[in-house]
Design a protein around this motif. Structure first.
Motif, short mmCIF file in Angstrom:
data_model
loop_
_atom_site.label_atom_id
_atom_site.label_comp_id
_atom_site.label_asym_id
_atom_site.label_seq_id
_atom_site.Cartn_x
_atom_site.Cartn_y
_atom_site.Cartn_z
N GLN A 28 0.82 -1.22 0.00
CA GLN A 28 0.00 0.00 0.00
C GLN A 28 0.85 1.27 0.00
O GLN A 28 0.64 2.20 0.77
N ILE A 29 1.85 1.28 -0.91
CA ILE A 29 2.70 2.48 -1.04
C ILE A 29 2.71 2.98 -2.49
O ILE A 29 3.63 3.69 -2.90
N GLU A 30 1.66 2.63 -3.26
CA GLU A 30 1.61 3.07 -4.67
C GLU A 30 1.71 4.59 -4.79
O GLU A 30 2.35 5.11 -5.70
N HIS A 31 1.08 5.30 -3.85
CA HIS A 31 1.04 6.77 -3.92
C HIS A 31 2.35 7.41 -3.51
O HIS A 31 2.50 8.64 -3.60
N LEU A 32 3.32 6.60 -3.07
CA LEU A 32 4.60 7.15 -2.61
C LEU A 32 5.73 6.95 -3.62
O LEU A 32 6.85 7.39 -3.38
N LEU A 33 5.47 6.30 -4.74
CA LEU A 33 6.54 5.88 -5.65
C LEU A 33 7.39 7.04 -6.18
O LEU A 33 8.58 6.85 -6.47
N SER A 34 6.81 8.23 -6.29
CA SER A 34 7.57 9.37 -6.85
C SER A 34 8.23 10.21 -5.76
O SER A 34 8.96 11.16 -6.07
N ARG A 35 7.99 9.88 -4.50
CA ARG A 35 8.60 10.64 -3.41
C ARG A 35 10.00 10.13 -3.09
O ARG A 35 10.37 9.01 -3.44
N LYS A 36 10.76 10.96 -2.35
CA LYS A 36 12.09 10.56 -1.89
C LYS A 36 12.02 10.22 -0.40
O LYS A 36 11.11 10.67 0.31
N PRO A 37 12.95 9.41 0.10
CA PRO A 37 12.88 8.96 1.49
C PRO A 37 12.74 10.07 2.51
O PRO A 37 12.07 9.89 3.53
N GLY A 38 13.35 11.23 2.26
CA GLY A 38 13.27 12.35 3.19
C GLY A 38 11.86 12.88 3.37
O GLY A 38 11.59 13.60 4.34
N GLN A 39 10.97 12.54 2.46
CA GLN A 39 9.58 13.01 2.52
C GLN A 39 8.65 11.98 3.18
O GLN A 39 7.44 12.19 3.22
N LEU A 40 9.22 10.90 3.69
CA LEU A 40 8.41 9.80 4.23
C LEU A 40 8.51 9.71 5.76
O LEU A 40 9.52 10.12 6.35
N SER A 41 7.48 9.16 6.37
CA SER A 41 7.53 8.86 7.80
C SER A 41 8.35 7.59 8.03
O SER A 41 8.69 6.87 7.08
N GLY A 42 8.65 7.29 9.30
CA GLY A 42 9.42 6.09 9.61
C GLY A 42 8.73 4.82 9.14
O GLY A 42 9.37 3.92 8.58
N GLY A 43 7.42 4.74 9.34
CA GLY A 43 6.68 3.56 8.91
C GLY A 43 6.68 3.41 7.40
O GLY A 43 6.79 2.29 6.87
N GLN A 44 6.57 4.53 6.68
CA GLN A 44 6.60 4.48 5.21
C GLN A 44 7.98 4.05 4.72
O GLN A 44 8.08 3.26 3.77
N ARG A 45 9.03 4.54 5.36
CA ARG A 45 10.39 4.14 4.95
C ARG A 45 10.59 2.64 5.17
O ARG A 45 11.22 1.98 4.35
N GLN A 46 10.05 2.12 6.27
CA GLN A 46 10.21 0.70 6.52
C GLN A 46 9.46 -0.13 5.48
O GLN A 46 9.93 -1.19 5.05
N ARG A 47 8.30 0.35 5.05
CA ARG A 47 7.58 -0.35 3.99
C ARG A 47 8.37 -0.35 2.69
O ARG A 47 8.38 -1.35 1.96
N VAL A 48 9.04 0.76 2.40
CA VAL A 48 9.87 0.84 1.18
C VAL A 48 11.04 -0.14 1.29
O VAL A 48 11.36 -0.85 0.33
N ALA A 49 11.67 -0.19 2.46
CA ALA A 49 12.78 -1.12 2.66
C ALA A 49 12.31 -2.56 2.49
O ALA A 49 13.01 -3.39 1.89
N MET A 50 11.12 -2.85 2.98
CA MET A 50 10.55 -4.19 2.80
C MET A 50 10.24 -4.45 1.33
O MET A 50 10.47 -5.54 0.80
N GLY A 51 9.74 -3.42 0.64
CA GLY A 51 9.43 -3.56 -0.79
C GLY A 51 10.67 -3.86 -1.61
O GLY A 51 10.63 -4.68 -2.53
N ARG A 52 11.77 -3.21 -1.26
CA ARG A 52 13.03 -3.45 -1.98
C ARG A 52 13.49 -4.90 -1.81
O ARG A 52 14.08 -5.50 -2.72
N ALA A 53 13.21 -5.49 -0.63
CA ALA A 53 13.56 -6.89 -0.41
C ALA A 53 12.58 -7.82 -1.13
O ALA A 53 12.98 -8.78 -1.79
N LEU A 54 11.30 -7.52 -1.02
CA LEU A 54 10.27 -8.39 -1.59
C LEU A 54 10.34 -8.49 -3.10
O LEU A 54 10.07 -9.54 -3.69
#
Length: 366
Positions: A122-148
């Motif tokens: 559930q991070i489709e709406h974040l794909l164009s953002r950079k990590p500095g614009q994300l909350s801690g939970g959103q960054r962790q989801r991105v890190a998980m997405g990179r692994a998945l």
């Protein structure tokens, strides 16, 4: 996905042995949680599986392949770090796809995987953002997405939720559990939080001072701890441990003597045989009982006369705190229990749930 086997794995730094022969085997699709206090060697073990740290002795195998000498990039493992480790100059989409680009995966395939994983997290709406614009939970989801997105043989998680606040940790824990159920992935997860371990794991490995204390399902580790360290480390509140003298122990009846709140001896009897206790008659053992296995009962030979020191309402439960054998004992009771500080109560233990330990070795007797 694949199975994972650690065979007598050791790690030395000079003359100091920080991992002392770890033996663990998990099946394809298992969720193994390595849990223990800080400095017990769990992150070191994870890094050795990942190839980020060398193995001094023993073997690590994925499936039937020993990977001791394989470069990290050749182990087909994906790792999610505590610090997220995202590239700050890349967008979320670029962070997720970076590993695929390095493997020369065609762009249509990369886009398909990014869309699939971002939808799952559930991070489709974040794909164009950079990590500095994300909350801690959103960054962790991105890190998980990179692994998945890589679809590796094994996922490694190194305390991924420790930087999140309490509410977000619970939410992310649920998401990780849901992902495991959906993907049937093989996961090795490091944490010092025993609640995370109990919630997520299909198998728990409890570690202390570089040694494996117990390996088993959450129920096995919780209900039948191998020693007093596991008993007190797993569970919140932890298992109560009280010295008890074995007065009688045969196939049908057990009698234990404990020191009451006032220093006087009290006996508690069970119409249950603890056969392993026969050798301890006349000796002192350590009696372990979980807070939820202590109840208020009618006076009888199966109860102890206790004085309530403190009550702590938590909403769903009330913790009733008393003392036995000179030690504080916590009972988890219904929220509407009518006990207050200073009251006298007759408390009984569930004999089917009692665990007894040798006072010298700390190992479980029964």
């Amino acid at each position: 996905m694949a199975s994972l086997t650690l065979n007598n794995v050791k790690k030395r730094f000079g003359h100091v042995e920080v991992l002392k022969g770890i033996d663990i085997a998990i099946d394809d699709g298992d969720f193994l949680v390595l849990v223990g206090p800080s400095g017990c060697g769990k992150s070191t073990l994870l890094n050795m599986i990942a190839g980020l740290d060398s193995i001094s002795d023993g073997e690590v195998s994925i499936g039937d392949v020993v990977i001791n000498d394989l470069h990290p990039a050749d182990r087909d493992i994906a790792m999610v770090f505590q610090s997220y480790a995202l590239y700050p100059n890349m967008t979320v989409g670029q962070n997720i796809s970076f590993g695929l680009e390095m493997r020369n995966v065609p762009k249509p395939e990369r886009d398909r995987k990014i869309n699939e994983v971002s939808s799952m997290l559930q991070i489709e709406h974040l794909l164009s953002r950079k990590p500095g614009q994300l909350s801690g939970g959103q960054r962790q989801r991105v890190a998980m997405g990179r692994a998945l997105v890589r679809d590796p043989k094994i996922f490694l998680f190194d305390e991924p939720l420790s930087n999140l606040d309490a509410k977000l940790r619970v939410d992310m824990r649920t998401e990780i559990k849901r992902l495991h159920q959906r993907l049937s992935a093989t996961i090795v997860y490091v944490t010092h939080d025993q609640i995370e371990a109990m919630t997520l794991a299909t198998k728990i490995a409890v570690m202390k001072d570089g040694e494996l204390q117990q390996l088993g399902s959450p129920a096995e580790v919780y209900d039948n701890p191998a020693n007093t360290f596991v008993a007190t480390f797993m569970g919140s509140p932890s298992m109560n441990l009280v010295d008890a003298k074995v007065i009688e122990a045969d196939a049908s009846r057990t009698v234990l003597q404990l020191e009451g709140f006032d220093g006087e001896h009290q006996s508690i009897a069970f119409d249950v045989g603890f056969a392993d206790l026969a050798a301890y008659v006349g000796k002192t053992v350590s009696l372990g009982v979980r807070p939820e296995d202590i109840t208020e009962q009618a006076d009888g030979e199966g109860t102890l006369h206790c004085k309530v020191d403190v009550t702590e309402p938590t909403g769903a439960d009330t913790y009733v705190i008393t003392s036995l054998g000179g030690k504080e004992v916590v009972a988890r009771m219904p929220a509407n229990i009518s006990l207050s500080a200073g009251d006298m109560a007759h408390l009984g233990f569930n004999p089917e749930k009692l665990v007894l330990f040798d006072t010298d070795s700390g190992n479980r007797i029964r």
